[in-house]
Design an enzyme around this catalytic site. Structure first.
Site, PDB file in Angstrom:
ATOM      1  N   CYS A 158      -3.569  12.498  14.169  1.00 48.12           N
ATOM      2  CA  CYS A 158      -4.355  11.273  14.115  1.00 48.12           C
ATOM      3  C   CYS A 158      -4.058  10.449  15.353  1.00 48.12           C
ATOM      4  CB  CYS A 158      -4.117  10.502  12.823  1.00 48.12           C
ATOM      5  SG  CYS A 158      -2.551   9.704  12.731  1.00 48.12           S
ATOM      6  N   LYS A 209       0.842  -1.209   0.000  1.00 51.53           N
ATOM      7  CA  LYS A 209       0.000   0.000   0.000  1.00 51.53           C
ATOM      8  C   LYS A 209       0.874   1.255   0.000  1.00 51.53           C
ATOM      9  CE  LYS A 209      -1.580   1.636   4.048  1.00 51.53           C
ATOM     10  NZ  LYS A 209      -1.232   3.059   4.229  1.00 51.53           N
ATOM     11  N   ASN A 210       1.914   1.251   0.847  1.00 50.77           N
ATOM     12  CA  ASN A 210       2.723   2.464   1.001  1.00 50.77           C
ATOM     13  C   ASN A 210       3.659   2.720  -0.176  1.00 50.77           C
ATOM     14  OD1 ASN A 210       1.427   2.972   3.346  1.00 50.77           O
ATOM     15  ND2 ASN A 210       3.173   2.581   4.706  1.00 50.77           N
ATOM     16  N   ARG A 214      -8.466  -0.107   5.154  1.00 50.44           N
ATOM     17  CA  ARG A 214      -7.633   0.871   4.451  1.00 50.44           C
ATOM     18  C   ARG A 214      -6.352   0.229   3.928  1.00 50.44           C
ATOM     19  NH1 ARG A 214      -5.626   4.769   8.134  1.00 50.44           N
ATOM     20  NH2 ARG A 214      -4.268   4.928   6.341  1.00 50.44           N
ATOM     21  N   ARG A 228       1.677  14.214  13.858  1.00 45.53           N
ATOM     22  CA  ARG A 228       2.026  14.022  12.448  1.00 45.53           C
ATOM     23  C   ARG A 228       2.020  15.307  11.613  1.00 45.53           C
ATOM     24  NH1 ARG A 228      -0.367   8.433  10.290  1.00 45.53           N
ATOM     25  NH2 ARG A 228       1.457   8.564   8.965  1.00 45.53           N
ATOM     26  N   ASP A 245       5.237   0.312  11.971  1.00 46.40           N
ATOM     27  CA  ASP A 245       3.998  -0.298  11.473  1.00 46.40           C
ATOM     28  C   ASP A 245       3.863  -1.772  11.867  1.00 46.40           C
ATOM     29  OD1 ASP A 245       3.157   2.061  10.400  1.00 46.40           O
ATOM     30  OD2 ASP A 245       3.547   1.547   8.311  1.00 46.40           O
TER      31      ASP A 245
HETATM   32  C1  UD1 Z   1       4.785   6.753   6.536  1.00 45.28           C
HETATM   33  C2  UD1 Z   1       3.882   5.568   6.307  1.00 45.28           C
HETATM   34  C3  UD1 Z   1       3.357   5.039   7.638  1.00 45.28           C
HETATM   35  C4  UD1 Z   1       4.505   4.760   8.580  1.00 45.28           C
HETATM   36  C5  UD1 Z   1       5.453   5.947   8.683  1.00 45.28           C
HETATM   37  C6  UD1 Z   1       6.712   5.637   9.482  1.00 45.28           C
HETATM   38  C7  UD1 Z   1       2.957   5.985   4.118  1.00 45.28           C
HETATM   39  C8  UD1 Z   1       1.758   6.344   3.309  1.00 45.28           C
HETATM   40  N1  UD1 Z   1       2.793   5.976   5.442  1.00 45.28           N
HETATM   41  O1  UD1 Z   1       4.000   7.782   7.136  1.00 45.28           O
HETATM   42  O2  UD1 Z   1       2.626   3.849   7.384  1.00 45.28           O
HETATM   43  O3  UD1 Z   1       3.996   4.465   9.861  1.00 45.28           O
HETATM   44  O4  UD1 Z   1       5.864   6.377   7.380  1.00 45.28           O
HETATM   45  O5  UD1 Z   1       7.391   4.573   8.925  1.00 45.28           O
HETATM   46  O6  UD1 Z   1       3.994   5.672   3.585  1.00 45.28           O
HETATM   47  N2  UD1 Z   1       7.522  14.336  10.861  1.00 45.28           N
HETATM   48  C9  UD1 Z   1       7.731  15.662  11.162  1.00 45.28           C
HETATM   49  N3  UD1 Z   1       7.519  16.592  10.165  1.00 45.28           N
HETATM   50  C10 UD1 Z   1       7.141  16.242   8.904  1.00 45.28           C
HETATM   51  C11 UD1 Z   1       6.949  14.878   8.617  1.00 45.28           C
HETATM   52  C12 UD1 Z   1       7.155  13.944   9.620  1.00 45.28           C
HETATM   53  O7  UD1 Z   1       8.074  16.022  12.299  1.00 45.28           O
HETATM   54  O8  UD1 Z   1       6.973  17.114   8.060  1.00 45.28           O
HETATM   55  C13 UD1 Z   1       7.737  13.313  11.918  1.00 45.28           C
HETATM   56  C14 UD1 Z   1       6.442  12.566  12.276  1.00 45.28           C
HETATM   57  O9  UD1 Z   1       5.661  13.265  13.198  1.00 45.28           O
HETATM   58  C15 UD1 Z   1       6.965  11.258  12.805  1.00 45.28           C
HETATM   59  C16 UD1 Z   1       8.240  11.023  11.978  1.00 45.28           C
HETATM   60  O10 UD1 Z   1       8.569  12.293  11.408  1.00 45.28           O
HETATM   61  O11 UD1 Z   1       7.324  11.390  14.167  1.00 45.28           O
HETATM   62  C17 UD1 Z   1       8.105  10.016  10.872  1.00 45.28           C
HETATM   63  O12 UD1 Z   1       6.926  10.282  10.134  1.00 45.28           O
HETATM   64  P1  UD1 Z   1       6.853  10.047   8.568  1.00 45.28           P
HETATM   65  O13 UD1 Z   1       7.991   9.223   8.108  1.00 45.28           O
HETATM   66  O14 UD1 Z   1       6.650  11.354   7.896  1.00 45.28           O
HETATM   67  O15 UD1 Z   1       5.511   9.220   8.422  1.00 45.28           O
HETATM   68  P2  UD1 Z   1       4.552   9.276   7.191  1.00 45.28           P
HETATM   69  O16 UD1 Z   1       5.336   9.566   5.970  1.00 45.28           O
HETATM   70  O17 UD1 Z   1       3.365  10.128   7.502  1.00 45.28           O
END
Ligand code: UD1
Length: 431
Positions: free
Chosen positions: A116, A22-23, A396, A121, A304
């Protein structure tokens, strides 16, 4: 609302085939916005998030056909550059259209995803990176508005290696003028898969899968065919299901090299794990052993898989400590596991799990996608019936999970509607 009913106690045995990731499918589909020409994507998982992404692309003006595990998308023109709140709130990954829209169409209006269940996030790193690439970025009325005549290559150092942030910026950089370097990039296999799709389309990307990604901008991308990589989290979930039931399970169509950190922990928990090129077989002891687990960015133990490994450690012999380092509040499944008799204490980002010899089935509520999987696993090991509600989270991201688990000998059934309790539904009374 659907519920899943699990009657625990069966030892899982047999073979299960994993679906596409999915990701990886979500950013690949979002990236079709970057160029004309038809993109045919196979091994797309039949899950609700993919349908949502298809709907979003359709709303923007793309021609989208998703049938079974195949998607055909063409984006010759767009008639909107807006991802509305109603869609983004059901799927945070909608934010993946931000980079491609600005890069190719000069503007994007994307609802700012809220927090969420698993944490606040933020997407600040996506926005700061786009600003570095020369976009004007503002937040107005709950929406991100970004504009640029043409993005310019830049050096972007990410504070933290965000997965979708790296993907958004890598996609945007494909059409920027000049070279972009992303430092401290996330290294998840889904990022490499997205890059390999983009390279087939004419993008110049080097280093995806490492923490230093270089993108040389090109003026246009063409259509291409691509097969999505297997879902490593789905594979890990079925391995954990085998382990929690003392089973003997073979997971086919996966990439063992994407699951190394998970395999290490399953072995530590006492399972015998044999890796082949595209399959993993797990033979579990009757009761798992305790193991300490710390989630980390890839190639560390994936956040995950944290809820699923926690379910396993709830029935282990001994005490385990789970440390969550990726998301700040990802222990929301703990109170639900406790309702099943688990002994878990949470202190900040640590959870101390005292293994108990048995769990008991109970009605529980899923709070997010992977928590749902963790609760189903706990249900497989519990005595009696577990009823998992709020199954829409599960839908999902897991394709036909009840069927796949039944194929391994589990008693897992979906009940439609809300009327009856577990006992009535288990007795076959329709609701
Ligand atoms: C993706 C995955 C999700 C997985 C996560 C971590 C997808 C669609 N989703 O989510 O399933 O659990 O990676 O492996 O691929 N952060 C910031 N600022 C930002 C972005 C992120 O501070 O702009 C922080 C987040 O709060 C979190 C960490 O970085 O603590 C990692 O998050 P991130 O890798 O961005 O997760 P997603 O990409 O949302």
């Amino acid at each position: 609302m659907d519920r899943i009913l699990i009657t625990g106690g069966s030892r899982l045995q047999g073979t299960v085939r994993v679906s596409g990731a999915k990701n990886a499918a979500l950013p690949i589909l979002a990236s079709t916005i970057l160029g004309g020409g038809e993109c045919r994507v196979t091994n797309v998982p039949a899950v609700v998030d993919v349908v949502t992404m298809g709907k979003l692309l359709g709303m923007l003006g793309a021609s989208v056909k998703i049938e079974g595990n195949r998607a055909a998308v063409g984006v010759e023109h767009v008639h909107s550059t807006e991802a509305p709140y109603d869609l983004v709130r059901t799927m945070r990954a909608s934010v993946l259209v931000l980079g491609p829209l600005v890069a190719r169409w000069g503007e994007a209006t994307v609802s700012l995803p809220g927090g969420c269940a698993i944490g606040t996030r933020p997407v600040n790193l996506h926005l700061a990176g786009l600003a570095k690439l020369g976009a004007e970025v503002a937040i107005e009325h709950g929406y991100i508005r970004a504009k640029a005549t043409r993005l310019r290559g830049a050096r972007i150092a990410l504070d933290t290696p965000t997965v979708t942030g790296t993907e958004n910026l890598m996609m945007a950089a494909c059409l920027a003028e000049g070279t972009t370097v992303i430092e401290n990039a996330a290294k998840e296999p889904e990022i490499s898969d997205l890059a390999s799709f983009l390279v087939k389309r004419g993008a110049k990307i080097f280093g995806a899968g490492t923490d230093l990604i270089t993108v040389e901008g090109v003026s246009a991308l063409r259509g291409a065919d691509h097969e999505v990589i297997p879902d490593r989290i789905e594979a890990g979930t079925y391995l954990a299901a085998g382990a929690i039931t003392g089973g003997d399970v073979c997971v086919e169509g996966c990439r063992p090299e994407h699951l190394e950190a998970v395999i290490v922990k399953l072995r530590e928990a006492g399972a015998e794990v044999t890796e082949k090129k595209e399959s993993i077989r797990l033979k579990a002891p009757r009761r798992p052993k305790a193991a300490d687990v710390k989630t980390f960015v890839h190639p560390g133990f994936p956040t995950d898989m944290q809820a699923q490994i926690m379910a396993l450690l709830c029935v282990a012999e001994g005490t385990s400590v789970i440390t969550e380092t990726v998301f700040e509040s990802r222990f929301i499944h703990v109170p639900e596991l406790r309702r099943m008799g688990a002994d878990i204490k949470v202190d900040g980002n640590h959870a101390v799990v005292n293994g108990s010899s048995h769990l008991t089935g109970a009605p529980v509520m899923a709070s997010d996608l992977r928590a749902s999987a963790g609760l189903i696993l706990a249900g497989l090991a519990a005595e009696g019936i577990t009823e998992v509600s709020r199954v829409y989270h599960l839908d999902r991201g897991y394709e036909r999970i009840e069927q796949k688990l039944r194929g391994l000998g589990a008693s897992v059934n979906r009940v439609h509607g809300t009327a009856k309790g577990a006992a009535g539904a288990a007795a076959g009374i329709p609701s």
